[in-house]
Design a protein around this motif. Sequence first.
Motif, PDB file in Angstrom:
ATOM      1  N   SER A  46       0.778  -1.160   0.014  1.00  0.00           N
ATOM      2  CA  SER A  46      -0.110   0.140  -0.067  1.00  0.00           C
ATOM      3  C   SER A  46       0.934   1.321  -0.102  1.00  0.00           C
ATOM      4  O   SER A  46       0.596   2.112  -0.631  1.00  0.00           O
ATOM      5  N   GLN A  47       1.853   1.176   0.627  1.00  0.00           N
ATOM      6  CA  GLN A  47       2.823   2.285   0.584  1.00  0.00           C
ATOM      7  C   GLN A  47       3.580   2.723  -0.766  1.00  0.00           C
ATOM      8  O   GLN A  47       3.643   3.716  -1.296  1.00  0.00           O
ATOM      9  N   ILE A  48       3.739   1.464  -1.671  1.00  0.00           N
ATOM     10  CA  ILE A  48       4.385   1.821  -2.963  1.00  0.00           C
ATOM     11  C   ILE A  48       3.325   2.086  -3.856  1.00  0.00           C
ATOM     12  O   ILE A  48       3.321   3.028  -4.630  1.00  0.00           O
ATOM     13  N   THR A  49       2.075   1.323  -3.927  1.00  0.00           N
ATOM     14  CA  THR A  49       1.038   1.514  -4.852  1.00  0.00           C
ATOM     15  C   THR A  49      -0.090   2.601  -4.389  1.00  0.00           C
ATOM     16  O   THR A  49      -0.820   3.039  -5.096  1.00  0.00           O
ATOM     17  N   LYS A  50      -0.085   2.999  -3.092  1.00  0.00           N
ATOM     18  CA  LYS A  50      -1.019   3.966  -2.505  1.00  0.00           C
ATOM     19  C   LYS A  50      -2.441   3.331  -2.547  1.00  0.00           C
ATOM     20  O   LYS A  50      -3.382   4.047  -2.398  1.00  0.00           O
ATOM     21  N   ALA A  51      -2.221   2.125  -2.788  1.00  0.00           N
ATOM     22  CA  ALA A  51      -3.928   1.260  -2.621  1.00  0.00           C
ATOM     23  C   ALA A  51      -4.268   1.109  -1.117  1.00  0.00           C
ATOM     24  O   ALA A  51      -3.475   1.091  -0.327  1.00  0.00           O
ATOM     25  N   ASN A  52      -5.498   1.012  -0.969  1.00  0.00           N
ATOM     26  CA  ASN A  52      -5.989   0.805   0.227  1.00  0.00           C
ATOM     27  C   ASN A  52      -5.702  -0.425   0.966  1.00  0.00           C
ATOM     28  O   ASN A  52      -5.611  -1.603   0.417  1.00  0.00           O
TER      29      ASN A  52
END
Length: 579
Positions: A511-517
């Motif tokens: 989630s940190q890399i892709t900003k996904a939830n």
Amino acid sequence: MSAEKTKKETKIKNNDDEKAYVIKKAAENLEKEFKEHSVAEFFKKNKQMLGLYGKVRTLTMIIHEYVSNSLDACEETGILPDIDVKIDELGEEYYEVTVKDNGPGISRENVGKAFGKLLAGTKFHRLKQSRGQQGIGCSGCTMLSQMTTGKPSKIITGQQGKKPISLELTIDPSKNEPKIEEIKEIEKEFRGTAVAAKFKGVLYRDSDQGALEYLRRTAIANPHAKISFRDPLGQKIVFNRTQTVLPELAGEIKPHPKGVTVDDVIFMGKKTGARTTLSFLTNEFDRMGAKGLNELKQMVDFDLIKDPKQLDWSEAEQIIKAFKKIDFIAPTTDSLRPIGEKQIQGSLENIVKPEFLTVMTRKPTVYAGGYPFQVEIAIAYGGGAGRKVGEETKMEIMRFANRVPLLFDQGNCALTKAIQSVDWKRYDIKDPDTSPVTIFINFISVHIPYTGAGKQAIADEEEVLEEVRLALMQTGRKAGIYIAHKRRESENQQKRLMFYKYIPEICSALSQITKANEEKLKKNMEQMVLTKLKIEDEKNAEMQKQAEKALRNDENSVVIKEKKPKTEKKEQHNTKRKK
Ligand SMILES: Nc1ncnc2c1ncn2[C@@H]1O[C@H](COP(=O)(O)OP(=O)(O)OP(=O)(O)O)[C@@H](O)[C@H]1O
Ligand SMILES: [Mg+2]
């Protein structure tokens, strides 16, 4: 001839005379040493040949001799055995053993010989499945008792409808005859036999080779017997019977032509009541039909009308040569009495409490050409199976011969050799030494080929080894299917734990890399893992189903049982002891 030469010759002659004189005297002295010995004197000097050596072993062997006699006597007379065993500690390495049964009792005429004469009894001369076969078991114990304590054995015996008697007994070793003292009639009613004897130089231990383990195994192989035991600390352990029907009485069989020697033919010929060799062969041998006799007639050069008592060595030799060439039907095997698959299953479930159990009684077969035998195998896995050594559980081997536990001389026994010859890895038992497995083998025969008079190991007859090995492999295959299933289940569980352990870390990084939830990622990943594991579980279930189907199509009847381990009961006799 020179005077010098004559002198030398005279000296040599004198020397020769002197030597001859010395040899003559020595031979005369040796002749004076010539004496006859009784069989009792022989075994008194060689008690190790009866298996009576080692402090713990000796005490267990004593229990074995008395208990197996009680079981034999009860079964032969149609009585459900009820046996009480007691060991009292009288001093350092000094114990009294008491064994009481509810058997037929022994007559006043025979009780002395039964307990006080070596090589006497009701079993040696016959071909019949029984625990005893030599006539030296309990008499050997009487001798050991008097040798180590100087005291007589005390016996009480009562027969149906007769007044019981009590007596004290020793053996006169020089004559191999019983010496009975203090013989009395008893007023109290009693049917059965009780013996109490004291022994020094022996030791009681609650170990793999101790009396309690011996009795535990006896109870497993004899579910129709009730055995009570009181150990030297006063603790009482009862092995209740799980079967109320007596095993069917084993039949006596005649010797098979392929299992006898020239000497046997001469010996049997001298004892027979038959008047002609023809009727002797017809009546006294198993499977001797008209066809076999006709063939034999063509192969011998003497008339079969001859009196069998007059058969000489060369004639008996001709008979044996003919026996070897004639194609006789294999020996009668219906005289054998296996324990039975259901009974073994019941016993092992009751006493060992395994998680999984497979049992097999093989069809009877023959060793050394003339002796019928049969093998029963069980493999128990998990739960109480195996031998507990500290925290570890190791493979436990339970060997039996005609239902008698064999606790000693394991390495030297054909049954152990057969176990060692099996490649257990093929059955998912990676390291047999450290697996929670109990292997049960009961070898039954009208004549057990023991390696020695101590009766603790079976000789490695080729057919015996092969038959036990085959039976182990067949049973092993079935156990292997369950064990493989258990292994796959546990591997899947490991995988599951591992995936769940790393999901939070992976999702947080993702989630940190892709900003996904992060929460959504977690949910998706858990779903993926679940689907993957579900597919594997289904694959495993299918494999298990196929394997079980293959087992069902197997021609031998086998009991497969998977039991969820029950919550431990508090009953003492049901608990697996830690060793
Ligand atoms: N408890 C008993 N009840 C009835 N008869 C018995 C009992 N104990 C011994 N006998 C008789 O005494 C005989 C001698 O017993 P012993 O143990 O010396 O030899 P065995 O059992 O015949 O053979 P083995 O030497 O192989 O044990 C037996 O054959 C049996 O006839
Ligand atoms: Mg005996």
